[in-house]
Design an enzyme around this catalytic site. Structure first.
Site, PDB file in Angstrom:
ATOM      1  N   LEU A  65       0.617  -0.964   0.017  1.00  0.00           N
ATOM      2  CA  LEU A  65      -0.010   0.006  -0.359  1.00  0.00           C
ATOM      3  C   LEU A  65       0.948   0.954   0.187  1.00  0.00           C
ATOM      4  CD1 LEU A  65      -2.829  -1.713   2.607  1.00  0.00           C
ATOM      5  CD2 LEU A  65      -3.137  -1.460   0.377  1.00  0.00           C
ATOM      6  N   HIS A  66       0.730   2.429  -0.438  1.00  0.00           N
ATOM      7  CA  HIS A  66       0.972   3.233  -0.624  1.00  0.00           C
ATOM      8  C   HIS A  66      -0.717   4.663   0.116  1.00  0.00           C
ATOM      9  CE1 HIS A  66      -1.226   4.023  -4.421  1.00  0.00           C
ATOM     10  NE2 HIS A  66       0.086   2.822  -5.000  1.00  0.00           N
ATOM     11  N   HIS A  93      -3.576   4.300  -2.301  1.00  0.00           N
ATOM     12  CA  HIS A  93      -4.792   3.706  -1.515  1.00  0.00           C
ATOM     13  C   HIS A  93      -5.167   3.977  -0.487  1.00  0.00           C
ATOM     14  CE1 HIS A  93      -1.550   0.471  -3.746  1.00  0.00           C
ATOM     15  NE2 HIS A  93      -3.161  -0.008  -4.167  1.00  0.00           N
ATOM     16  N   GLY A 107      -9.650   3.846  -7.456  1.00  0.00           N
ATOM     17  CA  GLY A 107      -8.886   4.711  -8.111  1.00  0.00           C
ATOM     18  C   GLY A 107      -8.494   5.446  -9.805  1.00  0.00           C
ATOM     19  N   LYS A 154      -6.119   6.271 -11.184  1.00  0.00           N
ATOM     20  CA  LYS A 154      -4.439   6.047 -12.116  1.00  0.00           C
ATOM     21  C   LYS A 154      -5.579   5.331 -12.577  1.00  0.00           C
ATOM     22  CE  LYS A 154      -0.391   4.604 -11.368  1.00  0.00           C
ATOM     23  NZ  LYS A 154      -0.794   2.919 -12.274  1.00  0.00           N
ATOM     24  N   SER A 172       2.209   4.184  -7.722  1.00  0.00           N
ATOM     25  CA  SER A 172       2.541   2.609  -7.978  1.00  0.00           C
ATOM     26  C   SER A 172       2.767   1.426  -7.116  1.00  0.00           C
ATOM     27  CB  SER A 172       2.871   2.751  -9.795  1.00  0.00           C
ATOM     28  OG  SER A 172       2.357   1.107 -10.283  1.00  0.00           O
ATOM     29  N   SER A 173       2.500   0.550  -6.914  1.00  0.00           N
ATOM     30  CA  SER A 173       2.855  -0.497  -6.164  1.00  0.00           C
ATOM     31  C   SER A 173       4.619  -0.668  -7.523  1.00  0.00           C
ATOM     32  CB  SER A 173       2.220  -1.274  -6.469  1.00  0.00           C
ATOM     33  OG  SER A 173       1.217  -0.969  -5.072  1.00  0.00           O
ATOM     34  N   ARG A 174       4.293  -0.653  -8.430  1.00  0.00           N
ATOM     35  CA  ARG A 174       5.165  -1.345  -9.504  1.00  0.00           C
ATOM     36  C   ARG A 174       6.393  -0.280  -9.738  1.00  0.00           C
ATOM     37  NH1 ARG A 174       0.443  -3.622 -12.554  1.00  0.00           N
ATOM     38  NH2 ARG A 174       1.283  -6.261 -12.334  1.00  0.00           N
TER      39      ARG A 174
END
Ligand code: AMP
Length: 280
Positions: free
Chosen positions: A29-30, A33, A143, A145, A181-183
């Site tokens: 999570l960031h 989220h 999101g 996004k 983004s988690s990526r």
């Protein structure tokens, strides 16, 4: 905060909550989220967050095995954010032996991410439909996004009369414009340094649009030029499309969705910006 691993536990914990918000995630999570959790907390009596790296939305050559995971960190962030329920099922709980059903949303899944990632949106729609049925939220938060994902989920909810209000919240960005983004954790320092080029290209399209440019190909070309000037980046697609049908536009009317997918080494990043006309 209660952490539930099974559908039965989740259903028992969920009973008695009348206005429940759901934030579906794949974890790691960031702040993007957490902004959805904060919005859900403001609008609902209680908030459920699901953490599930859904195998069916990854293609055979995609990053399922190396997708970043850190459940203890996620749980402490969610506790601090005031989440009430966290659903962390195993894949076998969601897809038991004999599971054989798919939710396919057609049309809006044929283009953009859907064209490059066959089967991706069937995986997303199926797992989100299951999460809606398991959690039974009043509202579910997504999101901007992942713009196409939110279009697909809204359409699925409408087409199947799912009794859930789909809420789409703004993209949270780093100070230099890179969408969280988690990526992003895959990026090497040199790749991270050039990644905000994506935001620069989208902002350039928005600035041209605000200055009166209505030729969609001119907007796409302006974005392509900025990305291709960066040797580490490769364009998967650059799009200026109708925000509801996702059809590519020739001329932009009142609004459009500018979006792109870009490869930086082995990492694929997506981002988008809505273009809105200020004049009627
Ligand atoms: P994911 O864990 O990547 O599947 O994302 C879970 C939810 O968080 C999805 O609805 C995403 O669109 C949303 N999300 C991801 N990144 C951001 C961001 N930077 N800002 C706002 N929402 C985001």
């Amino acid at each position: 905060m209660q952490v539930l691993n099974t559908i039965a536990e989740l259903r028992a914990a969920r009973a008695g909550i009348s206005n429940l918000g759901l934030v579906p995630t794949m974890g790691y999570l960031h702040e993007g989220h957490l902004s959805l959790v904060a919005r859900a907390k403001a609008e609902c009596d209680a908030v459920a967050v699901s953490i599930f790296v859904n195998p069916t939305q990854f293609g055979p050559n995609e990053d399922l095995a190396r997708y970043p995971r850190d459940l203890p960190r996620d749980l402490s962030l969610l506790d601090a954010a005031g989440a009430d329920l966290v659903f962390t099922p195993e894949a076998s709980e969601i897809y038991p032996p004999g599971f054989d059903t798919k939710v396919e949303v057609s049309g809006v899944t044929d283009v953009l991410e859907g064209a490059v990632r066959p089967g991706h949106f069937a995986g997303v729609a199926t797992v989100v439909a299951k999460l809606f049925n398991i959690v039974q939220p009043t509202r579910a938060y997504f999101g901007q996004k992942d713009a196409q994902q939110s279009v697909v989920i809204r359409k699925m909810a409408r087409d199947l009369n799912l009794p859930v209000e789909v809420v789409v919240a703004a993209t949270v960005r780093e100070p230099d414009g890179l969408a969280l983004s988690s990526r992003n954790s895959y990026l090497t320092p040199p790749q991270r340094a050039v990644a905000p080029t994506i935001f620069r290209a989208l902002s350039a399209a928005r600035d041209l649009f605000n200055a009166g440019e209505r030729d969609a190909e001119a907007l796409r070309e302006a974005m392509r030029r900025i990305i291709t000037a960066e040797p580490q980046m490769q364009v998967d697609y650059v799009s200026v499309a109708d925000p509801t049908t996702l059809h590519e536009l020739t001329t932009v009317g009142r609004d459009a969705l500018a979006s792109m997918a870009v490869r930086l080494g082995a990492t694929r990043l997506i981002d988008n910006m809505r273009l809105f006309s200020r004049t009627p």
